[in-house]
Scaffold this motif. Sequence first.
Motif, mmCIF file in Angstrom:
data_model
loop_
_atom_site.group_PDB
_atom_site.id
_atom_site.type_symbol
_atom_site.label_atom_id
_atom_site.label_comp_id
_atom_site.label_asym_id
_atom_site.label_seq_id
_atom_site.Cartn_x
_atom_site.Cartn_y
_atom_site.Cartn_z
ATOM 1 N N SER A 27 81.665 10.491 -62.103
ATOM 2 C CA SER A 27 82.886 11.284 -62.283
ATOM 3 C C SER A 27 84.110 10.400 -62.526
ATOM 4 C CB SER A 27 83.131 12.175 -61.067
ATOM 5 O OG SER A 27 83.471 11.402 -59.925
ATOM 6 N N TYR A 28 84.038 9.140 -62.078
ATOM 7 C CA TYR A 28 85.151 8.219 -62.303
ATOM 8 C C TYR A 28 85.255 7.789 -63.762
ATOM 9 C CZ TYR A 28 86.186 7.719 -57.343
ATOM 10 O OH TYR A 28 86.567 7.960 -56.050
ATOM 11 N N PHE A 29 84.206 8.032 -64.544
ATOM 12 C CA PHE A 29 84.211 7.659 -65.960
ATOM 13 C C PHE A 29 84.310 8.885 -66.869
ATOM 14 C CE2 PHE A 29 82.006 4.374 -63.606
ATOM 15 C CZ PHE A 29 82.640 3.214 -64.063
ATOM 16 N N MET A 30 84.168 10.078 -66.283
ATOM 17 C CA MET A 30 84.359 11.315 -67.032
ATOM 18 C C MET A 30 85.834 11.689 -67.023
ATOM 19 S SD MET A 30 81.084 13.322 -65.396
ATOM 20 C CE MET A 30 81.293 14.841 -66.308
ATOM 21 N N MET A 31 86.264 12.428 -68.044
ATOM 22 C CA MET A 31 87.674 12.770 -68.148
ATOM 23 C C MET A 31 87.972 14.090 -67.445
ATOM 24 S SD MET A 31 90.083 13.024 -71.464
ATOM 25 C CE MET A 31 91.773 13.553 -71.279
ATOM 26 N N PRO A 32 88.858 14.067 -66.435
ATOM 27 C CA PRO A 32 89.207 15.305 -65.730
ATOM 28 C C PRO A 32 90.253 16.107 -66.496
ATOM 29 C CG PRO A 32 90.353 13.465 -64.732
ATOM 30 C CD PRO A 32 89.489 12.884 -65.826
ATOM 31 N N ALA A 33 90.209 17.420 -66.344
ATOM 32 C CA ALA A 33 91.231 18.271 -66.948
ATOM 33 C C ALA A 33 92.502 18.285 -66.105
ATOM 34 C CB ALA A 33 90.703 19.694 -67.112
ATOM 35 N N SER A 34 92.370 17.963 -64.834
ATOM 36 C CA SER A 34 93.510 17.963 -63.918
ATOM 37 C C SER A 34 94.401 16.738 -64.162
ATOM 38 C CB SER A 34 93.007 17.953 -62.469
ATOM 39 O OG SER A 34 94.054 17.678 -61.572
ATOM 40 N N LEU A 35 95.668 16.970 -64.435
ATOM 41 C CA LEU A 35 96.592 15.865 -64.695
ATOM 42 C C LEU A 35 96.756 14.940 -63.484
ATOM 43 C CD1 LEU A 35 99.311 17.706 -66.813
ATOM 44 C CD2 LEU A 35 97.631 16.032 -67.615
ATOM 45 N N PRO A 36 96.914 15.467 -62.258
ATOM 46 C CA PRO A 36 97.008 14.571 -61.097
ATOM 47 C C PRO A 36 95.770 13.692 -60.936
ATOM 48 C CG PRO A 36 97.768 16.761 -60.510
ATOM 49 C CD PRO A 36 97.139 16.873 -61.864
ATOM 50 N N LYS A 37 94.591 14.254 -61.193
ATOM 51 C CA LYS A 37 93.367 13.462 -61.074
ATOM 52 C C LYS A 37 93.278 12.423 -62.182
ATOM 53 C CE LYS A 37 88.437 13.892 -60.136
ATOM 54 N NZ LYS A 37 87.290 14.807 -59.952
ATOM 55 N N LEU A 38 93.712 12.789 -63.397
ATOM 56 C CA LEU A 38 93.704 11.843 -64.514
ATOM 57 C C LEU A 38 94.629 10.665 -64.222
ATOM 58 C CD1 LEU A 38 92.835 11.080 -67.406
ATOM 59 C CD2 LEU A 38 94.771 12.433 -68.239
ATOM 60 N N ALA A 39 95.722 10.928 -63.516
ATOM 61 C CA ALA A 39 96.671 9.860 -63.181
ATOM 62 C C ALA A 39 96.031 8.801 -62.291
ATOM 63 C CB ALA A 39 97.902 10.449 -62.501
ATOM 64 N N THR A 40 95.006 9.186 -61.530
ATOM 65 C CA THR A 40 94.337 8.227 -60.647
ATOM 66 C C THR A 40 93.205 7.477 -61.348
ATOM 67 O OG1 THR A 40 92.714 9.833 -59.828
ATOM 68 C CG2 THR A 40 94.843 9.703 -58.672
ATOM 69 N N GLN A 41 92.801 7.965 -62.530
ATOM 70 C CA GLN A 41 91.753 7.283 -63.298
ATOM 71 C C GLN A 41 92.061 7.360 -64.800
ATOM 72 O OE1 GLN A 41 88.617 10.104 -61.550
ATOM 73 N NE2 GLN A 41 88.060 10.179 -63.712
ATOM 74 N N PRO A 42 93.165 6.747 -65.222
ATOM 75 C CA PRO A 42 93.596 6.846 -66.626
ATOM 76 C C PRO A 42 92.607 6.249 -67.617
ATOM 77 C CG PRO A 42 94.845 5.168 -65.439
ATOM 78 C CD PRO A 42 94.068 5.919 -64.421
ATOM 79 N N TRP A 43 91.774 5.305 -67.150
ATOM 80 C CA TRP A 43 90.778 4.706 -68.029
ATOM 81 C C TRP A 43 89.780 5.719 -68.571
ATOM 82 C CZ3 TRP A 43 91.200 3.778 -62.758
ATOM 83 C CH2 TRP A 43 90.221 4.358 -61.947
ATOM 84 N N SER A 44 89.640 6.852 -67.869
ATOM 85 C CA SER A 44 88.643 7.844 -68.282
ATOM 86 C C SER A 44 88.969 8.470 -69.634
ATOM 87 C CB SER A 44 88.497 8.938 -67.217
ATOM 88 O OG SER A 44 89.715 9.640 -67.026
ATOM 89 N N LEU A 45 90.215 8.361 -70.079
ATOM 90 C CA LEU A 45 90.583 8.862 -71.407
ATOM 91 C C LEU A 45 89.838 8.087 -72.495
ATOM 92 C CD1 LEU A 45 92.352 10.718 -73.138
ATOM 93 C CD2 LEU A 45 94.204 9.058 -72.945
ATOM 94 N N PHE A 46 89.412 6.858 -72.168
ATOM 95 C CA PHE A 46 88.645 6.037 -73.112
ATOM 96 C C PHE A 46 87.151 6.035 -72.775
ATOM 97 C CE2 PHE A 46 92.950 4.436 -73.109
ATOM 98 C CZ PHE A 46 93.219 4.246 -74.462
ATOM 99 N N THR A 47 86.826 5.942 -71.491
ATOM 100 C CA THR A 47 85.410 5.798 -71.121
ATOM 101 C C THR A 47 84.596 7.059 -71.386
ATOM 102 O OG1 THR A 47 85.939 6.406 -68.819
ATOM 103 C CG2 THR A 47 85.903 4.058 -69.363
ATOM 104 N N TYR A 48 85.242 8.229 -71.322
ATOM 105 C CA TYR A 48 84.470 9.469 -71.495
ATOM 106 C C TYR A 48 83.816 9.541 -72.861
ATOM 107 C CZ TYR A 48 87.062 12.249 -74.933
ATOM 108 O OH TYR A 48 87.585 12.739 -76.105
ATOM 109 N N MET A 49 84.426 8.916 -73.875
ATOM 110 C CA MET A 49 83.926 9.037 -75.245
ATOM 111 C C MET A 49 82.726 8.141 -75.526
ATOM 112 S SD MET A 49 86.918 7.097 -77.485
ATOM 113 C CE MET A 49 88.316 7.782 -76.604
ATOM 114 N N PHE A 50 82.278 7.381 -74.523
ATOM 115 C CA PHE A 50 81.067 6.566 -74.662
ATOM 116 C C PHE A 50 80.007 6.972 -73.638
ATOM 117 C CE2 PHE A 50 84.556 3.909 -76.224
ATOM 118 C CZ PHE A 50 84.064 3.514 -77.454
ATOM 119 N N LEU A 51 80.196 8.107 -73.007
ATOM 120 C CA LEU A 51 79.376 8.499 -71.862
ATOM 121 C C LEU A 51 78.556 9.748 -72.157
ATOM 122 C CD1 LEU A 51 78.919 7.705 -68.854
ATOM 123 C CD2 LEU A 51 80.781 9.270 -68.275
ATOM 124 N N HIS A 52 77.235 9.662 -71.916
ATOM 125 C CA HIS A 52 76.336 10.803 -72.083
ATOM 126 C C HIS A 52 75.365 10.844 -70.902
ATOM 127 C CE1 HIS A 52 77.586 9.734 -76.206
ATOM 128 N NE2 HIS A 52 77.443 11.013 -76.492
#
Length: 311
Positions: free
Chosen positions: A55-80
């Motif tokens: 879940s730390y590499f998936m992109m959350p829809a929640s803005l507060p949660k995204l603020a704690t893991q901003p890298w997920s905006l990039f990592t989600y696009m390589f994750l299956h």
Amino acid sequence: MYGNFWENLRNAFKHGDNSLYKLIAINILVWLVFMISRVIMTIGGFGELYSSLISYFMMPASLPKLATQPWSLFTYMFLHEGIFHILFNMLFLYWFGLLIHQYLGSRKLANLYILGGLAGGLFYLLIYNLAPYFSNSVDTSLMLGASAGVFAIVVGAATLTPNTTFFLILLGPVKIKYIAIFYVVLSFANSAGANAGGELAHLGGALMGFLYITQLRKGNDWGVPVQKVGIFFENLFKKSPTKVKVSYRKAKTKSGAFGSFSSPKSKPSTNKSSEETSQEEIDRILDKIADRGYEALTKDEKRKLFEFSKK
């Protein structure tokens, strides 16, 4: 490209100008790592720990949660996770990515994939946080997959050369513009379904694919910032060239005597490949591709397009 598919994939990181195979290789390697981890951790009784980890590499829809893991905006696009999820994404990336690579080059292919992934992620965030329909699920929704970047490449290829034809099983020859339109409409129709987040990301990526090619024809390359970051990391991990000791010999004259140590001045090259290709010429070439296909280009036009794609 320098060999068959498996040879290109196996040597993806040994050669330059092959971002298509690098992207496929990264996606497959990441999938393998997480697949093996999931199996081992689940069998070992650590299934919940695995879910928390990924879940730390998936992109959350929640803005507060995204603020704690901003890298997920990039990592989600390589994750299956699912094998069919990565299989179909990689097939579409390969088929349509070959066209982008052929017409625009390796760097612009990578630019389009990253920009499509970012656009898909941002569109997913926007809709989930603004649309009342998603208000009850925004805090628990997570997204993963290369689909947004792949959709950007599919629509980008269809915008660049819409009349290129693929031969599909059961359907026969189909122009890629119709393939792209079909999948965009399908994603829109499913954007209120079970996989709403993924479908919205598809739409964001598709829009970026269309805008990127449209702007490129006007002389605006939106991928320049992405390209600069990529070049920075390439230089960071590039091995330092080995210092070579060079000795100079005196050049012989016509009489057999030796001249001075200084190198003779080289004559300015008159080769056509050294000539600068203007943006207007590239725009004309791209328009010609859109109207008549890549095969209609002359040898000189293909050369100019290839050289421009490496800039």
